[in-house]
Design a protein around this motif. Structure first.
Motif, PDB file in Angstrom:
ATOM      1  N   GLY A  66       0.351  12.689  -4.599  1.00  0.00           N
ATOM      2  CA  GLY A  66       1.290  11.896  -5.378  1.00  0.00           C
ATOM      3  C   GLY A  66       1.919  10.747  -4.606  1.00  0.00           C
ATOM      4  O   GLY A  66       2.554   9.879  -5.195  1.00  0.00           O
ATOM      5  N   ARG A  67       1.759  10.737  -3.283  1.00  0.00           N
ATOM      6  CA  ARG A  67       2.323   9.665  -2.445  1.00  0.00           C
ATOM      7  C   ARG A  67       1.232   8.846  -1.766  1.00  0.00           C
ATOM      8  O   ARG A  67       1.411   7.640  -1.542  1.00  0.00           O
ATOM      9  N   PHE A  68       0.119   9.478  -1.404  1.00  0.00           N
ATOM     10  CA  PHE A  68      -0.984   8.804  -0.713  1.00  0.00           C
ATOM     11  C   PHE A  68      -2.168   8.657  -1.666  1.00  0.00           C
ATOM     12  O   PHE A  68      -2.405   9.520  -2.522  1.00  0.00           O
ATOM     13  N   THR A  69      -2.930   7.565  -1.466  1.00  0.00           N
ATOM     14  CA  THR A  69      -4.136   7.334  -2.255  1.00  0.00           C
ATOM     15  C   THR A  69      -5.271   6.929  -1.334  1.00  0.00           C
ATOM     16  O   THR A  69      -5.158   5.939  -0.602  1.00  0.00           O
ATOM     17  N   ILE A  70      -6.351   7.699  -1.375  1.00  0.00           N
ATOM     18  CA  ILE A  70      -7.548   7.361  -0.594  1.00  0.00           C
ATOM     19  C   ILE A  70      -8.496   6.556  -1.480  1.00  0.00           C
ATOM     20  O   ILE A  70      -8.604   6.819  -2.694  1.00  0.00           O
ATOM     21  N   SER A  71      -9.151   5.583  -0.895  1.00  0.00           N
ATOM     22  CA  SER A  71     -10.128   4.790  -1.633  1.00  0.00           C
ATOM     23  C   SER A  71     -11.128   4.217  -0.648  1.00  0.00           C
ATOM     24  O   SER A  71     -10.963   4.343   0.570  1.00  0.00           O
ATOM     25  N   ARG A  72     -12.160   3.571  -1.167  1.00  0.00           N
ATOM     26  CA  ARG A  72     -13.169   2.978  -0.295  1.00  0.00           C
ATOM     27  C   ARG A  72     -13.790   1.778  -0.982  1.00  0.00           C
ATOM     28  O   ARG A  72     -13.826   1.703  -2.226  1.00  0.00           O
ATOM     29  N   ASP A  73     -14.263   0.850  -0.172  1.00  0.00           N
ATOM     30  CA  ASP A  73     -15.012  -0.309  -0.661  1.00  0.00           C
ATOM     31  C   ASP A  73     -16.360  -0.257   0.036  1.00  0.00           C
ATOM     32  O   ASP A  73     -16.471  -0.655   1.208  1.00  0.00           O
ATOM     33  N   ASN A  74     -17.354   0.259  -0.655  1.00  0.00           N
ATOM     34  CA  ASN A  74     -18.662   0.437  -0.016  1.00  0.00           C
ATOM     35  C   ASN A  74     -19.346  -0.890   0.299  1.00  0.00           C
ATOM     36  O   ASN A  74     -20.195  -0.949   1.187  1.00  0.00           O
ATOM     37  N   SER A  75     -18.961  -1.950  -0.388  1.00  0.00           N
ATOM     38  CA  SER A  75     -19.548  -3.258  -0.086  1.00  0.00           C
ATOM     39  C   SER A  75     -19.024  -3.808   1.240  1.00  0.00           C
ATOM     40  O   SER A  75     -19.644  -4.683   1.845  1.00  0.00           O
ATOM     41  N   LYS A  76     -17.879  -3.275   1.683  1.00  0.00           N
ATOM     42  CA  LYS A  76     -17.283  -3.707   2.953  1.00  0.00           C
ATOM     43  C   LYS A  76     -17.350  -2.614   4.022  1.00  0.00           C
ATOM     44  O   LYS A  76     -16.783  -2.784   5.107  1.00  0.00           O
ATOM     45  N   ASN A  77     -17.999  -1.510   3.717  1.00  0.00           N
ATOM     46  CA  ASN A  77     -18.084  -0.388   4.658  1.00  0.00           C
ATOM     47  C   ASN A  77     -16.700   0.022   5.169  1.00  0.00           C
ATOM     48  O   ASN A  77     -16.508   0.249   6.377  1.00  0.00           O
ATOM     49  N   THR A  78     -15.740   0.096   4.264  1.00  0.00           N
ATOM     50  CA  THR A  78     -14.362   0.347   4.676  1.00  0.00           C
ATOM     51  C   THR A  78     -13.713   1.443   3.823  1.00  0.00           C
ATOM     52  O   THR A  78     -13.861   1.467   2.597  1.00  0.00           O
ATOM     53  N   LEU A  79     -12.992   2.306   4.504  1.00  0.00           N
ATOM     54  CA  LEU A  79     -12.199   3.375   3.906  1.00  0.00           C
ATOM     55  C   LEU A  79     -10.734   2.983   4.010  1.00  0.00           C
ATOM     56  O   LEU A  79     -10.327   2.371   4.990  1.00  0.00           O
ATOM     57  N   TYR A  80      -9.946   3.364   3.003  1.00  0.00           N
ATOM     58  CA  TYR A  80      -8.523   3.029   2.999  1.00  0.00           C
ATOM     59  C   TYR A  80      -7.666   4.269   2.772  1.00  0.00           C
ATOM     60  O   TYR A  80      -8.112   5.256   2.191  1.00  0.00           O
ATOM     61  N   LEU A  81      -6.406   4.151   3.199  1.00  0.00           N
ATOM     62  CA  LEU A  81      -5.397   5.138   2.840  1.00  0.00           C
ATOM     63  C   LEU A  81      -4.111   4.382   2.521  1.00  0.00           C
ATOM     64  O   LEU A  81      -3.488   3.811   3.422  1.00  0.00           O
ATOM     65  N   GLN A  82      -3.761   4.344   1.239  1.00  0.00           N
ATOM     66  CA  GLN A  82      -2.511   3.739   0.819  1.00  0.00           C
ATOM     67  C   GLN A  82      -1.425   4.797   0.887  1.00  0.00           C
ATOM     68  O   GLN A  82      -1.543   5.847   0.230  1.00  0.00           O
ATOM     69  N   MET A  83      -0.396   4.524   1.683  1.00  0.00           N
ATOM     70  CA  MET A  83       0.675   5.501   1.880  1.00  0.00           C
ATOM     71  C   MET A  83       1.977   4.941   1.326  1.00  0.00           C
ATOM     72  O   MET A  83       2.465   3.911   1.808  1.00  0.00           O
TER      73      MET A  83
END
Lengths: 127, 113
Positions: A66-83
């Motif tokens: 409910g506070r963090f969101t994981i996502s990825r952009d496979n076109s950029k080979n990048t993983l994210y963590l929105q906190m």
């Protein structure tokens, strides 16, 4: 061989937000599930979140749901963590890690052990 | 969620002696469909990220010395270092991947006596 480099850490006030990134040097990034694991100062490892290779399914520890969101952009080979809504207890080194393999069971993708880890980026939540 | 509990929290062993670390899960991590235990062991040396040592409870990862071995099934697992070397000083963690909400044990700090 997969190499992972995290960035985006820093000092943030309680209640604030931060977005972490993890750049992967691998030819088929979308073929790998990924995770975030954190380690508070002087403490053990805490699994935070996981995401399938396509990005369509995500999982979270109760402590960040409910506070963090994981996502990825496979076109950029990048993983994210929105906190968001950060707390002092979120202070830690955040590692991204790659699940080298997994399999489908009853239409659910199950990832296995983490075989490549980044060195981490430090997040400090303090006023 | 599955809770992983390691014992002991810390351990001091003489060089050349055996080191044994235990890990217990709050529910079985054995999948009956393939008879595999969804349990891994990691080694973390000071200032470094973790490194996988053992997966499927007993399979050594590539390049891991054969003095490291894993055993156990269901809810009870053991990591054994048969003859401790100075390079083995580290914190060791077990991890379950039976659930996609993974979890780690609290860690066992291994030192030289």
């Amino acid at each position: 061989e997969v190499q992972l480099v995290e960035s985006g850490g820093g000092l943030v006030q309680p209640g604030g937000s931060l977005r972490l990134s993890c750049a992967a040097s691998v030819s088929d990034f979308s073929g790998y599930a990924m995770s975030w694991v954190r380690q508070a100062p002087g403490k053990g490892l805490e699994w935070v979140s996981g995401i399938t290779g396509s990005g369509d399914t995500t999982y979270y520890a109760d402590s960040v749901k409910g506070r963090f969101t994981i996502s990825r952009d496979n076109s950029k080979n990048t993983l994210y963590l929105q906190m968001d809504s950060l707390r002092a207890e979120d202070t830690a080194v955040y590692h991204c890690a790659n699940y080298g393999s997994g399999s489908y069971y009853n239409d659910v993708y199950y990832y296995y052990y983490m075989d490549v880890w980044g060195k981490g980026t430090t997040v400090t939540v303090s006023s | 969620d599955i809770v992983m509990t390691q014992s002991p929290d810390s351990l001091a062993v003489s060089l050349g002696e055996r080191a044994t670390i235990n890990c217990k899960s709050s529910q079985s991590v054995l999948y009956s469909s393939n008879n595999k235990n969804y349990l891994a062991w990691y080694q973390q040396k000071r200032g470094q990220p973790p490194k996988v040592l053992i997966y499927w409870a007993s399979t050594r990862a590539s390049g891991v010395p054969d003095r490291f071995s894993g055993s156990g099934s269901g809810t009870d697992f053991t990591l054994t270092i048969s003859s401790l070397q100075a390079a083995d000083v580290a914190v060791y963690y077990c991890q379950q991947y039976y659930s996609n909400v993974n979890s780690f044990g609290q860690g066992t700090k291994l030192e030289i006596k």
